[in-house]
Design a protein around this motif. Structure first.
Motif, mmCIF file in Angstrom:
data_model
loop_
_atom_site.group_PDB
_atom_site.id
_atom_site.type_symbol
_atom_site.label_atom_id
_atom_site.label_comp_id
_atom_site.label_asym_id
_atom_site.label_seq_id
_atom_site.Cartn_x
_atom_site.Cartn_y
_atom_site.Cartn_z
ATOM 1 N N PHE A 23 0.582 -1.203 0.060
ATOM 2 C CA PHE A 23 0.109 -0.034 -0.002
ATOM 3 C C PHE A 23 0.856 1.414 -0.099
ATOM 4 N N GLY A 24 2.142 1.195 0.159
ATOM 5 C CA GLY A 24 3.068 2.263 0.275
ATOM 6 C C GLY A 24 2.887 3.222 1.402
ATOM 7 N N THR A 78 -8.480 -5.842 4.339
ATOM 8 C CA THR A 78 -7.952 -4.545 4.399
ATOM 9 C C THR A 78 -7.570 -3.944 3.045
ATOM 10 N N GLN A 79 -8.333 -2.905 2.889
ATOM 11 C CA GLN A 79 -7.862 -2.172 1.553
ATOM 12 C C GLN A 79 -7.583 -0.706 1.810
ATOM 13 N N ILE A 82 -7.303 3.252 7.201
ATOM 14 C CA ILE A 82 -8.241 3.271 8.412
ATOM 15 C C ILE A 82 -9.066 1.861 8.643
ATOM 16 N N MET A 83 -9.158 1.082 7.597
ATOM 17 C CA MET A 83 -9.780 -0.221 7.682
ATOM 18 C C MET A 83 -8.729 -1.234 8.637
ATOM 19 N N PHE A 84 -7.352 -0.967 8.105
ATOM 20 C CA PHE A 84 -6.602 -1.768 9.265
ATOM 21 C C PHE A 84 -6.390 -1.430 10.601
ATOM 22 N N TYR A 85 -6.496 0.029 10.889
ATOM 23 C CA TYR A 85 -6.680 0.360 12.194
ATOM 24 C C TYR A 85 -7.930 -0.294 12.798
ATOM 25 N N ARG A 147 -3.000 -11.658 3.810
ATOM 26 C CA ARG A 147 -4.435 -12.031 3.975
ATOM 27 C C ARG A 147 -4.647 -13.354 4.338
ATOM 28 N N ALA A 148 -4.285 -14.479 3.656
ATOM 29 C CA ALA A 148 -4.378 -15.694 4.059
ATOM 30 C C ALA A 148 -3.822 -15.869 5.589
#
Length: 397
Positions: A23-24, A78-79, A82-85, A147-148
């Motif tokens: 994601f950089g 996660t994309q 914010i979603m990861f947090y 992810r897996a």
């Protein structure tokens, strides 16, 4: 079993580099998930402790296991940052907060005669989780992707936490181990009457413990949040970084168990003071000697040992000073200090690295903060540490 699953949160740094690459994101950005998670753990521990003291361990454990595993599962989708947090930080961290309260509180009630050792074993499982599942996670990421790996962990940990939930029980009212004589406990570790939180928070000792706990664990939370990136920045390979998770976990688990046992014999506060002194020296030494693999592993284990000691001994200290009736809620208020350290440590490490391109000053400042914790701890006194003959005469506690 419960704490080993939840303790994998300490191995969250294995996901940092893959996420940054895909994601950089910057190191400061990924470090925030550790901060958020630790704040959630400390904050929800208070609420979970309140529920545990009134409803027992099983409800709290079930909520904790379900939320923690749901957070990991959702993190696999996660994309965005914010979603990861929200998933790996808020949801999984909240689950940790609920689950973490249970083994510590239950263990302190079942084994008042060996409280330091038993609480050390309970929280030692939390430290051991990252050492066991961190390298597994690193290997899985290489073979099936991050992810897996989140998905595999969520399924495995759901089974572990639900099994633990089924097995957990508080002792019956008035329980006392056979042949236990409270008068034989080391005076510096002697427990007294149950103290309500409203009284506890007004004492100078509680305030000293809170501040010392916060400052003393800042060094550990900084290293935990940056361990894999710090190891790679020191010139070591991915394999070395994966093993570093295990070495750190062994150090943390050893500190929780061995220092818990030691505190039963030499006193809680004395044990904490010794470990803070060691931490003051070990932090700058770890940075200075980071490129030498033997010294790197040895000093890393030592830093984690000092950190793990505090997670164990402060829990026992809370039960000794303020009783076990309200230990879930009371220790939860003290654990908020560790939650603040979860903000300070990762912020210190990430910010210093972004500003300077290295971790030098993060380690130096962490050592100075540990020194401040040592000084503040001098204001804490065990209110029940009078000699046995005075206690029997009704003086003091």
């Amino acid at each position: 079993m419960m704490n080993m699953a939840l303790g994998t949160f300490y191995a969250m740094s294995v996901f940092m580099l893959p996420l940054e690459k895909e994601f950089g994101w910057t190191r400061t950005q990924t470090s925030w998930v550790t901060t958020i998670g630790m704040v959630m753990i400390a904050s929800w521990y208070v609420i979970a402790g309140y529920i545990h003291d009134r409803r027992g361990p099983q409800l709290v454990a079930a909520i904790g296991g379900a939320l923690f595993t749901a957070g990991l599962l959702l993190a696999s989708f996660t994309q965005s940052l914010i979603m990861f947090y929200a998933t790996a930080g808020v949801i999984a961290g909240t689950g940790c907060g609920f689950g973490y309260v249970v083994p510590t509180s239950v263990g302190s009630k079942w084994f008042p005669d060996k409280r330091g050792l038993v609480v050390g074993l309970m929280v030692g499982g939390f430290g051991a989780g990252s050492g066991l599942f961190g390298p597994i996670g690193s290997s899985l990421i290489e073979h099936v992707g991050w992810r897996a790996t989140f998905q595999v962990f969520s399924l495995l940990f759901f089974v572990m936490t639900m099994t633990a939930t089924y097995l957990l029980r508080n002792p019956p009212a008035g329980y006392r181990p056979a042949g236990w004589n409270p008068a034989q406990i080391h005076p510096a570790s002697r427990a007294g009457a149950d103290v309500p939180a409203s009284t506890m928070i007004r004492t100078r000792t509680f305030r000293a413990l809170w501040i010392a706990y916060c400052l003393g664990t800042t060094a550990g939370t900084m290293v935990i949040s940056q361990l894999v990136p710090f190891t790679r920045n020191a010139g070591h390979s991915a394999a070395v970084a994966a093993l570093a998770l295990t070495v750190g976990a062994i150090g943390s688990t050893s500190g929780r168990v061995l220092s818990g046992w030691m505190s039963d014999h030499v006193g809680r506060l004395n044990t904490l003071r010794i470990m803070l002194l060691v931490s003051i020296a070990a932090m700058p030494a770890l940075f200075t000697l980071r490129e030498s693999l033997p010294f790197f592993y040895a000093l890393l284990a030592l830093v984690y040992y000092c950190y793990g000691t505090q997670l164990s001994v402060y829990a026992s200290t809370s039960a000794d000073f303020y009783g076990t009736k309200n230990v879930g809620f009371n220790y939860g208020l003290l654990l908020l200090a560790w939650g603040v350290a979860g903000i300070l440590g990762p912020f210190l490490g990430g910010r210093v690295y972004v500003a300077t391109g290295e971790y030098r000053w993060a380690f130096y400042v962490a050592a100075m903060v540990s020194a401040a914790a040592l000084g503040i701890l001098s204001f804490a006194k065990n209110p029940h540490a009078e000699p046995v003959q005075r206690v029997r005469a009704g003086v003091g506690a």
